[in-house]
Design a protein around this motif. Structure first.
Motif, PDB file in Angstrom:
ATOM      1  N   ALA A   1     -10.117  -2.346  -8.434  1.00 27.91           N
ATOM      2  CA  ALA A   1     -10.822  -1.312  -7.979  1.00 27.91           C
ATOM      3  C   ALA A   1     -11.540  -0.521  -8.774  1.00 27.91           C
ATOM      4  O   ALA A   1     -11.014  -0.270 -10.009  1.00 27.91           O
ATOM      5  CB  ALA A   1     -10.089  -0.677  -6.883  1.00 27.91           C
TER       6      ALA A   1
ATOM      7  N   TRP B   1     -11.071  -4.864  -4.490  1.00 28.67           N
ATOM      8  CA  TRP B   1     -10.509  -3.683  -3.646  1.00 28.67           C
ATOM      9  C   TRP B   1     -11.714  -2.709  -3.665  1.00 28.67           C
ATOM     10  O   TRP B   1     -12.275  -2.372  -4.570  1.00 28.67           O
ATOM     11  CB  TRP B   1      -9.561  -3.287  -4.308  1.00 28.67           C
ATOM     12  CG  TRP B   1      -8.838  -1.803  -3.550  1.00 28.67           C
ATOM     13  CD1 TRP B   1      -9.386  -0.730  -3.314  1.00 28.67           C
ATOM     14  CD2 TRP B   1      -7.529  -1.973  -2.863  1.00 28.67           C
ATOM     15  NE1 TRP B   1      -8.695   0.115  -2.733  1.00 28.67           N
ATOM     16  CE2 TRP B   1      -7.481  -0.757  -2.251  1.00 28.67           C
ATOM     17  CE3 TRP B   1      -6.658  -2.829  -2.609  1.00 28.67           C
ATOM     18  CZ2 TRP B   1      -6.267  -0.069  -1.782  1.00 28.67           C
ATOM     19  CZ3 TRP B   1      -5.554  -2.379  -1.937  1.00 28.67           C
ATOM     20  CH2 TRP B   1      -5.229  -1.261  -1.421  1.00 28.67           C
TER      21      TRP B   1
ATOM     22  N   ASN C   1      -8.226   0.523   1.280  1.00 28.90           N
ATOM     23  CA  ASN C   1      -9.085  -0.619   1.050  1.00 28.90           C
ATOM     24  C   ASN C   1      -9.902  -0.704   2.086  1.00 28.90           C
ATOM     25  O   ASN C   1      -9.591  -0.847   3.421  1.00 28.90           O
ATOM     26  CB  ASN C   1      -8.304  -1.894   0.718  1.00 28.90           C
ATOM     27  CG  ASN C   1      -9.220  -3.026   0.423  1.00 28.90           C
ATOM     28  OD1 ASN C   1     -10.454  -3.011   0.403  1.00 28.90           O
ATOM     29  ND2 ASN C   1      -8.481  -4.108   0.165  1.00 28.90           N
TER      30      ASN C   1
ATOM     31  N   LYS D   1       0.715  -1.191   0.094  1.00 32.51           N
ATOM     32  CA  LYS D   1      -0.035  -0.112   0.244  1.00 32.51           C
ATOM     33  C   LYS D   1       0.891   1.177  -0.088  1.00 32.51           C
ATOM     34  O   LYS D   1       2.078   1.207   0.653  1.00 32.51           O
ATOM     35  CB  LYS D   1      -0.960   0.031   1.184  1.00 32.51           C
ATOM     36  CG  LYS D   1      -2.154  -0.754   1.218  1.00 32.51           C
ATOM     37  CD  LYS D   1      -2.898  -0.557   2.384  1.00 32.51           C
ATOM     38  CE  LYS D   1      -4.394  -1.247   2.438  1.00 32.51           C
ATOM     39  NZ  LYS D   1      -4.871  -0.928   3.712  1.00 32.51           N
TER      40      LYS D   1
ATOM     41  N   LEU E   1      -6.966  -6.694  -6.076  1.00 31.53           N
ATOM     42  CA  LEU E   1      -6.322  -5.519  -6.243  1.00 31.53           C
ATOM     43  C   LEU E   1      -7.315  -4.660  -7.262  1.00 31.53           C
ATOM     44  O   LEU E   1      -6.852  -3.444  -7.406  1.00 31.53           O
ATOM     45  CB  LEU E   1      -4.997  -5.468  -6.450  1.00 31.53           C
ATOM     46  CG  LEU E   1      -3.820  -5.921  -5.620  1.00 31.53           C
ATOM     47  CD1 LEU E   1      -2.522  -6.006  -6.161  1.00 31.53           C
ATOM     48  CD2 LEU E   1      -4.100  -5.480  -4.289  1.00 31.53           C
TER      49      LEU E   1
ATOM     50  N   PHE F   1      -7.588   3.327  -4.632  1.00 31.07           N
ATOM     51  CA  PHE F   1      -6.464   2.500  -4.614  1.00 31.07           C
ATOM     52  C   PHE F   1      -5.303   3.417  -4.777  1.00 31.07           C
ATOM     53  O   PHE F   1      -5.571   4.349  -5.544  1.00 31.07           O
ATOM     54  CB  PHE F   1      -6.652   1.599  -5.974  1.00 31.07           C
ATOM     55  CG  PHE F   1      -5.500   0.666  -6.355  1.00 31.07           C
ATOM     56  CD1 PHE F   1      -5.463  -0.589  -5.523  1.00 31.07           C
ATOM     57  CD2 PHE F   1      -4.689   0.895  -7.113  1.00 31.07           C
ATOM     58  CE1 PHE F   1      -4.478  -1.437  -5.945  1.00 31.07           C
ATOM     59  CE2 PHE F   1      -3.448   0.257  -7.375  1.00 31.07           C
ATOM     60  CZ  PHE F   1      -3.471  -0.999  -6.888  1.00 31.07           C
TER      61      PHE F   1
END
Length: 310
Positions: A277, A177, A185, A82, A275, A181
């Protein structure tokens, strides 16, 4: 494995990303497909029986990567990390780190383990690792058309593997997600990284995690769908006819035009991952596709296998 009858379906989409077009009619033969991505438990059995060593566990040959920092010429893999806040979404280096010692046994780095992850999809596998497992199991990797046919679950031209709503009746049906991003999250679906098989309902074919959780390798070389739509047994134009068991590009067509100096082939991966989104990558859909270099392993790519009717 789940036996699928094969048949004709509408492949691709013209509503999201240009590489998914054109929409075309495709037919695939009957085949069987793993009900879920290959798990850490199953991959561990393969490694125990064969002694197989994955790509990420072998130090890269400096001759193959002349521009690499010598300090990084060690076993490792790409791990999602992240960011502290908003970043330039055109620069994946803002959230991907090459972590020395990261591999399928150590998914976030050398100090991590598979404790509690036996039934999660195996990750940090490149295409040759997936193919080695498939060969050992007496199976194959799916073509892109087979994979998309399976993901659609018999539903014609729907956005997701279960219909046109991402969260029908407010229920999360895939590990994706939620939020901004790559830093926020919201975990509305309950999972930060991968999720175990069975955390979400299967599609109408009885297949789990066909979208979300992990991207999945296919056997096809990548090129824009418009360049490969006509490949198949049919000799007629795809705009008017059905492509029969279509295949992907030629290997040389899969080279990344943005990196002409390194002619690394790329395969099609399908399904999106945890991952993906809405704010960055709406690829948690059957039609979605992405190129992946065959020498690049990550913490969000796995695979499943097929057996074709003979």
């Amino acid at each position: 494995m789940i036996a699928l009858p094969g048949g004709t379906f509408t492949m691709g989409s013209e509503r999201f990303y240009p590489e998914e077009a054109p929409v075309r009619r495709v037919r695939v033969d009957p085949f069987r497909i793993d009900a879920a991505p290959v798990t850490n438990r199953a991959f561990a059995r393969f490694v125990a029986e064969t002694g197989y060593v994955t790509f990420a566990e072998i130090a890269p040959d400096p001759a193959d990567y002349p521009d690499v920092d010598p300090a990084l010429a060690q076993p490792g893999s790409l791990v999602f990390t992240k960011s502290a806040g908003p970043v330039d979404l055109s620069d994946p280096s803002q959230w991907w780190r090459f972590v020395l010692g990261a591999d399928w046994r150590h998914p976030t780095g050398p100090d991590s383990s598979l404790e509690g992850l036996d039934d999660h999809p195996v990750v940090h596998v490149v295409h040759q690792d997936a193919k080695a497992y498939a060969d050992w199991a007496g199976k194959s990797l799916p073509t892109e058309a087979e994979w998309e046919y399976a993901a659609r679950g018999g539903l014609e031209a729907r956005e997701f593997a279960w219909g046109d709503e991402l969260t029908p009746d407010g229920q999360w049906r895939a590990n994706t997600w939620q939020g901004l991003f790559p830093f926020a999250n919201q975990l509305l679906d309950g999972w930060e990284r991968t999720s175990p098989i069975g955390a979400y309902p299967p599609n109408d074919f009885g297949l789990y995690d066909m979208i979300g959780n992990v991207w999945e390798w296919t056997e096809d070389w990548y090129a824009d769908a418009s360049a490969t739509a006509a490949r198949g047994k049919t000799k007629t134009k795809p705009s008017c006819c059905v492509a029969d068991n279509p295949r992907g590009a030629k290997i040389f067509q899969s080279w990344d035009p943005a990196n002409a100096a390194r002619k690394v082939p790329r395969k099609v991966i399908k399904g999106g991952s945890h991952l993906c989104a809405p704010s960055y990558c709406q690829r948690y859909r059957p039609a979605a596709r992405h190129p992946q270099a065959i020498d690049s392993s990550t913490s969000h790519i796995g695979f499943r296998c097929v057996v074709r009717a003979t």
